[in-house]
Enzyme design. Structure first.
Site, PDB file in Angstrom:
ATOM      1  N   LYS A  62       0.922  -1.039  -0.061  1.00 24.69           N
ATOM      2  CA  LYS A  62      -0.033  -0.115   0.045  1.00 24.69           C
ATOM      3  C   LYS A  62       0.973   1.245   0.080  1.00 24.69           C
ATOM      4  O   LYS A  62       1.745   1.081   0.910  1.00 24.69           O
ATOM      5  CB  LYS A  62      -0.849  -0.025   1.298  1.00 24.69           C
ATOM      6  CG  LYS A  62      -2.166   0.466   1.226  1.00 24.69           C
ATOM      7  CD  LYS A  62      -2.967   0.256   2.209  1.00 24.69           C
ATOM      8  CE  LYS A  62      -4.364   0.967   2.422  1.00 24.69           C
ATOM      9  NZ  LYS A  62      -5.034   1.105   3.727  1.00 24.69           N
TER      10      LYS A  62
HETATM   11  C1  E4P Z   1      -8.362   1.229   3.777  1.00 25.41           C
HETATM   12  O1  E4P Z   1      -7.488   0.813   3.014  1.00 25.41           O
HETATM   13  C2  E4P Z   1      -8.099   2.603   4.502  1.00 25.41           C
HETATM   14  O2  E4P Z   1      -7.331   3.105   5.051  1.00 25.41           O
HETATM   15  C3  E4P Z   1      -9.454   2.694   5.376  1.00 25.41           C
HETATM   16  O3  E4P Z   1     -10.603   2.335   4.670  1.00 25.41           O
HETATM   17  C4  E4P Z   1      -9.560   3.964   5.752  1.00 25.41           C
HETATM   18  O4  E4P Z   1     -10.664   4.217   6.295  1.00 25.41           O
HETATM   19  P1  E4P Z   1     -11.171   5.204   7.538  1.00 25.41           P
HETATM   20  O5  E4P Z   1     -11.582   6.629   6.893  1.00 25.41           O
HETATM   21  O6  E4P Z   1     -12.548   4.911   8.160  1.00 25.41           O
HETATM   22  O7  E4P Z   1      -9.956   5.454   8.643  1.00 25.41           O
END
Ligand code: E4P
Length: 218
Positions: A87
């Site tokens: 990521k």
């Molecule tokens: C996933 O890959 C993201 O990091 C995550 O969905 C972020 O979610 P949030 O906005 O609830 O922290």
């Protein structure tokens, strides 16, 4: 549509896996910290533990913000387990890293995407997944779902293979709306997946079926 669970909590990952509809897991440094996972070795071990539970892709985020650092971290993460997807944040160095990883056949998830232009860049750089954060856009009174449909249109116009991973999903209606708009994947909390099950007429109908069966068979 693929279902990813957005957590580093092993019990929740096990519960989602047991339902039989889980295609992967997304994590981020905040989700790891929430579970108290700190320190390089513990973090890597936790990714391995997640990979042992699920069959699908597991997103593991780099914390470097320079190209060389991202490449070093990402290569080590990719080597850790074949299910790991690296990521990478949507910053200039991140775009360079996405292209590097793509050229080397390392799968990536471009995170922190909030605009169609950023999604276009991620696709051009060869990202495997792009993660538009729709819940965080909703939080600032901007239409997160509209971003999903804009990215879908752009990717379809040019047949980009980058998969739209609707992230920052907060509830069940987000999942349904993303499915209608053609997101390839959604990642959300277990509650958003569980919510898909629920309908009062299902519960009432089952209650009546069982009551009628028991009248004649008890
Ligand atoms: C996933 O890959 C993201 O990091 C995550 O969905 C972020 O979610 P949030 O906005 O609830 O922290």
């Amino acid at each position: 549509m693929k279902f990813f669970i957005d957590t580093a909590n092993l019990d929740q990952i096990r519960e989602a896996q047991a339902l039989g509809v889980l295609d992967g897991v997304t994590t981020n440094p905040s989700l790891m910290a929430k579970e108290g996972i700190t320190g390089h070795d513990n973090i890597l071990k936790h990714y391995m533990d997640i990979c042992a539970i699920v069959d699908g892709d597991v997103s593991a985020e780099v914390v470097s913000t320079d190209f060389d650092g991202m490449v070093k971290e990402g290569e080590a993460l990719a080597e850790l387990h074949e299910q790991i997807v690296v990521k990478v944040p949507m910053i200039k160095e991140g775009v360079k890293a996405l292209k590097y990883f793509s050229d080397k056949g390392i799968r990536t998830n471009c995170t922190l995407v909030f605009s169609p232009g950023q999604a276009l860049l991620a696709a051009k750089a060869g990202a495997t997944y792009v993660s538009p954060f729709l819940g965080r856009l909703d939080d600032i009174s901007t239409d997160g779902l509209n971003l999903i449909s804009e990215i879908r249109l752009i990717y379809d116009n040019y047949a980009y293979e980058t998969q739209i991973l609707a992230a920052s999903i907060r509830h069940t209606m987000h999942v349904i709306d993303c499915a209608k708009l053609g997101a390839d994947v959604m990642t959300g909390p277990l509650s958003a997946i569980d919510g898909l099950l629920k309908h009062p007429l299902t519960d009432l109908g089952l209650e009546k079926f069982l009551a009628d069966y028991n009248k004649g068979n008890s």
